[in-house]
Design a protein around this motif. Structure first.
Motif, short mmCIF file in Angstrom:
data_model
loop_
_atom_site.label_atom_id
_atom_site.label_comp_id
_atom_site.label_asym_id
_atom_site.label_seq_id
_atom_site.Cartn_x
_atom_site.Cartn_y
_atom_site.Cartn_z
N HIS A 46 0.75 -1.26 0.02
CA HIS A 46 0.08 -0.09 -0.01
C HIS A 46 0.86 1.24 0.17
O HIS A 46 0.41 2.42 0.40
CB HIS A 46 -0.84 -0.07 1.13
N HIS A 67 3.64 1.88 1.47
CA HIS A 67 4.21 2.22 2.91
C HIS A 67 5.71 1.86 2.96
O HIS A 67 5.74 0.55 2.87
CB HIS A 67 3.37 1.52 3.92
N GLU A 118 -4.12 5.87 5.14
CA GLU A 118 -2.79 6.10 5.34
C GLU A 118 -2.54 7.19 4.30
O GLU A 118 -1.42 7.84 4.18
CB GLU A 118 -1.75 5.03 4.94
ZN LIG Z 1 1.42 0.88 6.12
#
Ligand SMILES: [Zn+2]
Ligand SMILES: [Zn+2]
Length: 240
Positions: free
Chosen positions: A100, A102, A215
């Motif tokens: 995702h 990150h 996020e």
């Molecule tokens: Zn994350």
């Protein structure tokens, strides 16, 4: 053919953008992430989820309709969706959320981050499977992997990895989704258990897309641009 090309090219273009343009605008990337998450989640809910329930309810239909409550596919498919969510959570222990977008900077990486690579590839391979039945999902995955490819490529290059391994690594990632689509069309095992495999992928997509949406914002502050990006993702998925 588009179902193979879209998810593959989106990653390649993402690599190109990261290497050539070196985007520094974190804000636009976050909006792109918010849009991609909403688009992917809407596709999952609008297109994939109803099919998964329908297919398994028909399969379990011989149990009889005079039952007070549904014992057939309905329960089972829900368990497979939850299994997909849990599986994705476990994958993220190894990938640290690379799926995702990150990334964590733990200083310089020496050598290949193999665990990240393998879990990212498993994720992308599984995502490719329902595409064989849902060509429109190819766009969702393409749009989801595009910002991820930008973020990951930039991250690897900045953390001191050489360009050639980064290119090989990212191209292999790009190939995984089309490979999953190809496998699910070819392997009879996948075809036989298709609704259940799809249900697992629905769980993966639920978790990944809601994490992306979460996020892509700062805390829980009101953010009009983010809200509009999400709205656009939903509307586009509806009309696809
Ligand atoms: Zn994350
Ligand atoms: Zn993905």
């Amino acid at each position: 053919m588009t179902v193979y090309i879209v998810p593959f090219l989106s990653v390649l273009v993402g690599i190109g953008v990261a290497l050539l343009l070196k985007p520094t605008g974190k804000k636009s990337l976050k909006l792109l992430l918010a849009f991609s998450g909403a688009f992917l989640l809407s596709l999952t809910v609008l297109h994939l989820l109803p099919e998964v329930y329908e297919a398994t309810l028909h399969a379990g239909g011989h149990e009889g309709h005079d039952h007070g409550h549904e014992h057939g596919g309905g329960h089972t498919v829900g368990i497979f969706i939850m299994a997909g969510i849990i599986f994705q959570i476990i994958l993220e222990y190894f990938s640290q959320g690379a799926e995702h977008g990150h990334v964590h900077n733990h200083g310089h990486h020496h050598g290949m981050p193999w665990l990240l690579f393998i879990s990212l590839c498993i994720h992308a391979l599984l995502e490719g499977m329902p595409v064989s039945h849902h060509p429109d999902l190819a766009w969702g995955i393409g749009i989801h992997h595009f910002p991820i490819a930008i973020i990951l490529t930039a991250f690897f290059v900045n953390s001191g990895m050489k360009k050639i391994p980064v290119l090989l690594f990212m191209t292999a990632f790009a190939a995984m989704t089309p490979l999953g689509t190809l496998l699910s069309g070819q392997l009879t095992v996948v075809e036989e258990y298709y609704p259940y495999i799809s249900a697992v992928v629905v769980g993966i997509l639920f978790h990944i897309s809601s994490t992306i949406i979460f996020e892509s914002g700062e805390d829980h502050k009101f953010n009009l641009a983010k809200l509009l990006s999400i709205g656009l993702g939903v509307v586009l998925a509806y009309y696809l």
